[in-house]
Every structure is written in C-alpha cells, then in structure tokens.
Design an enzyme around this catalytic site. Structure first.
Site, PDB file in Angstrom:
ATOM      1  N   GLU A  17      38.115  43.165  41.954  1.00  0.00           N
ATOM      2  CA  GLU A  17      38.835  44.189  42.210  1.00  0.00           C
ATOM      3  C   GLU A  17      39.359  44.761  40.543  1.00  0.00           C
ATOM      4  O   GLU A  17      39.963  43.949  39.956  1.00  0.00           O
ATOM      5  CB  GLU A  17      40.232  43.546  42.793  1.00  0.00           C
ATOM      6  CG  GLU A  17      41.399  44.828  42.981  1.00  0.00           C
ATOM      7  CD  GLU A  17      42.683  44.461  43.339  1.00  0.00           C
ATOM      8  OE1 GLU A  17      43.569  44.617  42.708  1.00  0.00           O
ATOM      9  OE2 GLU A  17      42.937  43.206  43.905  1.00  0.00           O
ATOM     10  N   LEU A  18      38.882  45.893  40.353  1.00  0.00           N
ATOM     11  CA  LEU A  18      39.037  46.372  39.007  1.00  0.00           C
ATOM     12  C   LEU A  18      39.977  47.456  38.882  1.00  0.00           C
ATOM     13  O   LEU A  18      40.909  47.582  39.669  1.00  0.00           O
ATOM     14  CB  LEU A  18      37.682  46.981  38.564  1.00  0.00           C
ATOM     15  CG  LEU A  18      36.768  45.708  38.571  1.00  0.00           C
ATOM     16  CD1 LEU A  18      35.344  46.364  38.135  1.00  0.00           C
ATOM     17  CD2 LEU A  18      36.857  44.413  37.919  1.00  0.00           C
ATOM     18  N   SER A  54      40.547  44.127  34.422  1.00  0.00           N
ATOM     19  CA  SER A  54      39.851  45.768  34.175  1.00  0.00           C
ATOM     20  C   SER A  54      38.434  45.859  34.414  1.00  0.00           C
ATOM     21  O   SER A  54      37.727  44.959  34.504  1.00  0.00           O
ATOM     22  CB  SER A  54      40.216  45.880  32.716  1.00  0.00           C
ATOM     23  OG  SER A  54      39.356  44.986  32.025  1.00  0.00           O
ATOM     24  N   TRP A  65      47.716  38.977  35.206  1.00  0.00           N
ATOM     25  CA  TRP A  65      49.181  38.546  35.000  1.00  0.00           C
ATOM     26  C   TRP A  65      50.286  39.256  35.728  1.00  0.00           C
ATOM     27  O   TRP A  65      51.545  39.135  35.797  1.00  0.00           O
ATOM     28  CB  TRP A  65      49.808  38.568  33.409  1.00  0.00           C
ATOM     29  CG  TRP A  65      49.228  39.933  32.876  1.00  0.00           C
ATOM     30  CD1 TRP A  65      48.136  40.218  31.771  1.00  0.00           C
ATOM     31  CD2 TRP A  65      50.046  41.260  32.948  1.00  0.00           C
ATOM     32  NE1 TRP A  65      48.260  41.574  31.452  1.00  0.00           N
ATOM     33  CE2 TRP A  65      49.138  42.199  32.123  1.00  0.00           C
ATOM     34  CE3 TRP A  65      51.156  41.689  33.521  1.00  0.00           C
ATOM     35  CZ2 TRP A  65      49.717  43.653  31.739  1.00  0.00           C
ATOM     36  CZ3 TRP A  65      51.541  43.069  33.358  1.00  0.00           C
ATOM     37  CH2 TRP A  65      50.532  43.813  32.560  1.00  0.00           C
ATOM     38  N   ASN A  66      49.897  40.482  36.089  1.00  0.00           N
ATOM     39  CA  ASN A  66      50.886  41.436  36.823  1.00  0.00           C
ATOM     40  C   ASN A  66      51.461  40.795  38.150  1.00  0.00           C
ATOM     41  O   ASN A  66      52.451  41.231  38.622  1.00  0.00           O
ATOM     42  CB  ASN A  66      50.320  42.740  36.948  1.00  0.00           C
ATOM     43  CG  ASN A  66      49.084  43.034  37.725  1.00  0.00           C
ATOM     44  OD1 ASN A  66      48.539  41.653  37.919  1.00  0.00           O
ATOM     45  ND2 ASN A  66      48.424  44.185  37.928  1.00  0.00           N
ATOM     46  N   CYS A 109      47.494  48.044  39.520  1.00  0.00           N
ATOM     47  CA  CYS A 109      46.181  48.653  39.727  1.00  0.00           C
ATOM     48  C   CYS A 109      46.352  49.960  40.846  1.00  0.00           C
ATOM     49  O   CYS A 109      45.761  50.727  40.610  1.00  0.00           O
ATOM     50  CB  CYS A 109      45.076  47.821  39.776  1.00  0.00           C
ATOM     51  SG  CYS A 109      44.628  46.753  38.510  1.00  0.00           S
ATOM     52  N   PRO A 112      44.401  31.176  35.736  1.00  0.00           N
ATOM     53  CA  PRO A 112      45.264  32.261  35.643  1.00  0.00           C
ATOM     54  C   PRO A 112      45.222  33.196  34.297  1.00  0.00           C
ATOM     55  O   PRO A 112      44.922  32.350  33.214  1.00  0.00           O
ATOM     56  CB  PRO A 112      46.635  31.649  35.976  1.00  0.00           C
ATOM     57  CG  PRO A 112      46.220  30.171  35.313  1.00  0.00           C
ATOM     58  CD  PRO A 112      44.745  29.933  35.774  1.00  0.00           C
ATOM     59  N   ALA A 113      45.799  34.205  34.194  1.00  0.00           N
ATOM     60  CA  ALA A 113      46.217  34.849  32.888  1.00  0.00           C
ATOM     61  C   ALA A 113      46.853  33.882  32.154  1.00  0.00           C
ATOM     62  O   ALA A 113      47.801  33.307  32.318  1.00  0.00           O
ATOM     63  CB  ALA A 113      46.819  36.180  33.093  1.00  0.00           C
ATOM     64  N   GLU A 171      44.667  53.808  32.791  1.00  0.00           N
ATOM     65  CA  GLU A 171      45.797  53.518  33.546  1.00  0.00           C
ATOM     66  C   GLU A 171      46.829  53.508  32.225  1.00  0.00           C
ATOM     67  O   GLU A 171      46.689  52.697  31.343  1.00  0.00           O
ATOM     68  CB  GLU A 171      45.493  51.935  34.066  1.00  0.00           C
ATOM     69  CG  GLU A 171      44.427  52.047  35.379  1.00  0.00           C
ATOM     70  CD  GLU A 171      44.423  50.578  35.794  1.00  0.00           C
ATOM     71  OE1 GLU A 171      44.948  50.390  36.867  1.00  0.00           O
ATOM     72  OE2 GLU A 171      43.978  49.574  35.030  1.00  0.00           O
TER      73      GLU A 171
END
Length: 510
Positions: A279-280, A258, A174-175, A313, A199-200, A413
C-alpha cells in the site's frame, strides 16, 4: 517518560521473549537505543531498542520454526496454532483491545501527535480488522462445485486450500501506528502465517502495547499463540529491511509506506521471488461539481483532510472545483477552517495536532513556497514562522487557490493541513486532471446524486472512491491502490489471502 501498564517492557519481542538490542563487540551502548519524541512538545516519551540484522535474523528463525512445526507430521500440539485456536485468540484480543481503548489512544497521541479523538477512532478502526478476520476462516478451504468441473469431477473431489505462504514480514508507517499493524497482523493470524513486524521508528509504542495485549490474549483458554509466531523488531529501516528481503525463509513482505521505498523493496524481494503486498503513496483528488451539496462537500473535505493533520495516504491532496462554484466553495471552506484550532493532541480543545517531526514541517513549508512562487494565492493561513524545537511542529490550516500541475504539491503528497484548490470547466477536464498522476489510491467525488455521479466515479483510476462522502476504507471491504499506489489488498477476505498460497487437491473417490 511515559508510564503505562501496556508498556511494561519498552523492548522488542523475539521467540516469546522481550529483549534489548544486541550489544556490539566494543561494549558501546550509545547506539543501542532510540528516542521516541512527542511531536507536540519534543519531550522524550520513551527509549526503545535500536535493533539490526542479527536480531532480525533470530526473529525470522523463530517464525520459521513455528511454521516448520505446523507442517511437521509429528508436530507438537503446543505449537500447532489451529484454526479454532486462532479464532479463539482473535476473539480474546478483540476483548482486550476494547477494554484498553482509552490507554491505547493515549499512547498513540503521545508518540504520534494526533488528537485523542483521532486516536480513539484509530483504536476502534484497528479493532474492526481483528473482528472482520474472525469471519473468514470458512474461506480457507472450499470444494469446487460439481457443476463447475464437468467431466473432470466425476469420481474425483477437487478441494482448494489456502495455506500459509511462509514467514511474513510486516512493515508499517507512523501515521496510523496501531491500525496499520492491525490490518496486517489480523490477516496473518487468520491465515496461520507466522510473522516478524517492524513498526516505524517514530511510533513503536503502539506496537509494543499490541504485543502486550497479544501476550494477555494467549492466557485465555484454548487461545494460546505459539512462542515465536508473532515477533517484534525495531530499529534502522535499511538494515532490518534488507535482512528481511534477502532471507529466503521470508515468503511474503507486506509494506505500507512511500512509493519509492515500495519500489526498492519489490526489487530486492525479486531475488527470492517473494510475494509482496504494497500500500503505497496517494495523490487523492477531491472533485466538486455543479449541483453538489456544497455544505456537505466542505464538511466532508475538512474531516477527510484534517484526519491526522493531513498525514494520511488517502486524505485529499488536490481539490478540483467547477469554475462556476469555485469562489463560493472556497469561501465556505475558509469560514469553516477559521473556527478550528491546532494544538497538542492531548488538549481537548485542539481540532488537529502537530506534524510528526521537523522534516515533515519543512516539506509542507517547501511545497507551499513552491506553489506561491508559481502563482498560487493564499486564502487562509500562509507561510508561518518555523516553530522552535520543543514547541511542537504545528502547521496552520492553509487554503491555496490557483494550484495547477506545474506545482510540486500537485504531484507530491503534501502530508499536512494544506488545502490545494484548482478548477475545471467540464467533466472531461475534471476526469483528465484527476487521473493525471501515476498514483491511484483514493478519490472523492461530490456531485448531484444519480446515475451521472456514479458514472463519473467509475471513470477514476483509483482503488477507493468516495461518492458524496469523504470516508476512507473499512475493514469489511478490500482496500489498496492502482498504478504506482501499490499491489494487493488489505481488509475483508482479500487481506487474509495475501498471506496464503493456493493449493489444489484432487482426491480420487472410491
């Protein structure tokens, strides 16, 4: 409720048709819809379908049919999305994105909460991925140079083809609701890889707007995307994600999110040997050495950290400053932050927006409380009263000193506007502290320019390093993490090849 010409359907899209979620056998509609909330005020922005396994299976089937048609000898020209057609489509989509820049940004701000300024930057960033993808079609096939093959090449031509891996699924957070999709969608289209995107649940509207623009782009001469090539589902992550990972027709899973969820997806994908691109999470250090431009470092840090209110991230998580300049640096940072104002992202006076939801606010408050309980000191901000529902999930810019590896925010994070400052005595300790994490997505180094600064940067185990800059990734360069921050790369030709299999054809010449 939002009204936008880019959201004529607040629906999913499967096999070229906008659809609602399936109705269950009892006819109960109560669980068929999800509410999208504005983080700045809790207002309902839209209601979108809550889809599940059945809709996901149909979307995968639609994408699979397109792929099978493309590999068929008697393929339907209408379904053959050639390299030329894909290039024309991308160019048409780029034009649409630029035309609708303002409206896309408004949609992002209303569902995500970030400032309109940040949302405009996101639209521009997303557009660059589609622009960059147009440059890599020539890389999808190459001939092995004769001088490289020696005797093996005599009388034979060796060709390396990069062909679509199979049906791809794209899972985004969502970011950055538009840019994270753009990274994946651009690579999949360039590779010729049909896909299903999810999507989120917090931010599906930017995705719906992008699919609306893809429909518009297919109307341009020669740019028609086959029905079923790009499918959009939304709903519960568990049911949809498990269906995607278990289906043998899906050959690549591209996920941004995540580390724990990434691990679960990889484990599930192993059953059918899928390619995964992950991509975590990150835990980015920001190192400030003696001799650095302190004013420049402070400015870069604030811009880096407050992008999306710290909910990225690649934004700084741990600020490591040399003992000799830590006090001066902290004072300068506090002075700069005092002038900034949080608020509704649609308010032009807001410098950063709210957190995405209550759970995010609670996490930040918990990490701050943990640090204070273990000896950290508040230099700015603090422990605000929890906002009441409907007032916006604002967390003030907060500066903590004395942060160390015993504290939760050192390991996790923060995902909020909290500046966690620790210190170091020399280069060896700085590098040890910076690398003392299982994550390796991004890092930032501020030092006197020169060979020693470059040497320091190369000691860090991260996929992206900013040297005297807080800049994040760009479309023209590959981006991804080391260690538990992921595998694979997005951007540049590397992002296209994540959706390709390598095929070698050795042709005997007459």
């Amino acid at each position: 409720m939002i009204k936008s010409h880019l959201l004529p359907h607040a629906l999913g899209l499967i096999d070229g048709k906008w659809i609602e979620a399936d109705q269950n056998s009892s006819g109960d509609d109560s669980n068929r819809w999800m509410e999208v909330l504005n983080p700045a005020n809790g207002h309902i922005v839209a209601r979108v379908p809550r889809m599940g396994a059945a809709e996901t299976e149909r979307a995968i089937a639609a994408a699979s049919n397109v792929l099978e048609a493309a590999f068929s000898i008697s393929s339907d020209p209408e379904q053959d999305f050639t390299e030329e057609g894909r290039l024309l489509f991308l160019k048409a989509l780029i034009s649409c994105l630029k035309t609708e820049r303002q409206e896309l940004a408004r949609i992002i701000t209303l569902e995500n909460g970030k400032t309109l300024r940040d949302s405009l930057a996101e639209v521009d960033y997303a557009t660059t991925f589609f622009e960059d993808a147009t440059r890599h079609f020539a890389r999808l096939s190459e001939i092995v140079p004769e001088e490289h093959a020696g005797e093996a090449l005599k009388g034979t031509r060796w060709v390396v083809n990069y062909v679509p891996t199979g049906v791809a699924v794209l899972l985004t957070p969502w970011n950055f609701p538009l840019a994270m999709l753009a990274k994946k969608v651009s690579g999949a289209i360039a590779a010729g890889c049909p896909f299903v995107a999810k999507p989120a649940s917090e931010t599906p509207l930017a995705a719906i707007a992008l699919w609306t623009l893809m429909e518009r782009s297919s109307c341009f001469a020669g740019a028609r995307m086959p029905r079923g090539f790009a499918n959009l589902v939304m709903g519960g992550s568990k049911e949809i994600g498990e269906t995607m990972c278990d289906d043998p027709r899906v050959r690549v899973v591209s996920f941004t999110g995540s580390t724990p969820v990434g691990k679960m997806l990889m484990e599930r994908c192993a059953k059918t040997i899928k390619r995964t691109s992950m991509e975590l999470g990150g835990n980015a250090p920001f190192l400030v050495f003696q001799g650095a431009d302190l004013a420049g470092a402070v400015s870069a840090l604030v811009t880096n950290k407050l992008r999306a209110s710290g909910q990225t991230c690649v934004c700084t998580n741990r600020i490591l400053v040399h003992d000799a300049i830590a006090e001066e640096f902290t004072a300068a940072l506090c002075d700069k932050l005092k002038a900034l104002k949080p608020g509704d992202g649609m308010d032009s006076q807001s410098d950063f927006g709210p957190l995405i939801h209550e759970k995010a606010w609670d996490k930040v408050a918990k990490l701050v409380g943990d640090a204070l309980g273990k000896g950290a000191k508040i230099m700015l901000g603090g422990t605000p009263a929890k906002p009441s529902a409907g007032t916006g999930w604002i967390y003030p810019a907060t500066v903590l000193t004395g942060v160390n590896p015993d504290m939760g925010m050192w390991r996790e994070e923060i995902f909020g506007p909290v500046f966690a400052i620790g210190s170091f005595r020399d280069e060896a300790e700085a590098v040890q502290l910076a690398n003392g994490t299982m994550h390796g997505l991004a890092a930032y180094v501020f030092a006197a320019p020169g060979e020693s600064a470059v040497r320091l940067a190369r000691k860090l185990k991260c996929g992206h390093i900013g040297l005297n800059t807080g800049s994040g990734p760009i479309a023209a360069a590959p981006f991804g993490g080391m260690k538990e921050s992921g595998i694979g790369r997005e951007g540049a030709v590397h992002g296209v090849l994540e959706f390709c299999e390598t095929q070698v054809v050795a042709e005997k010449l007459s």
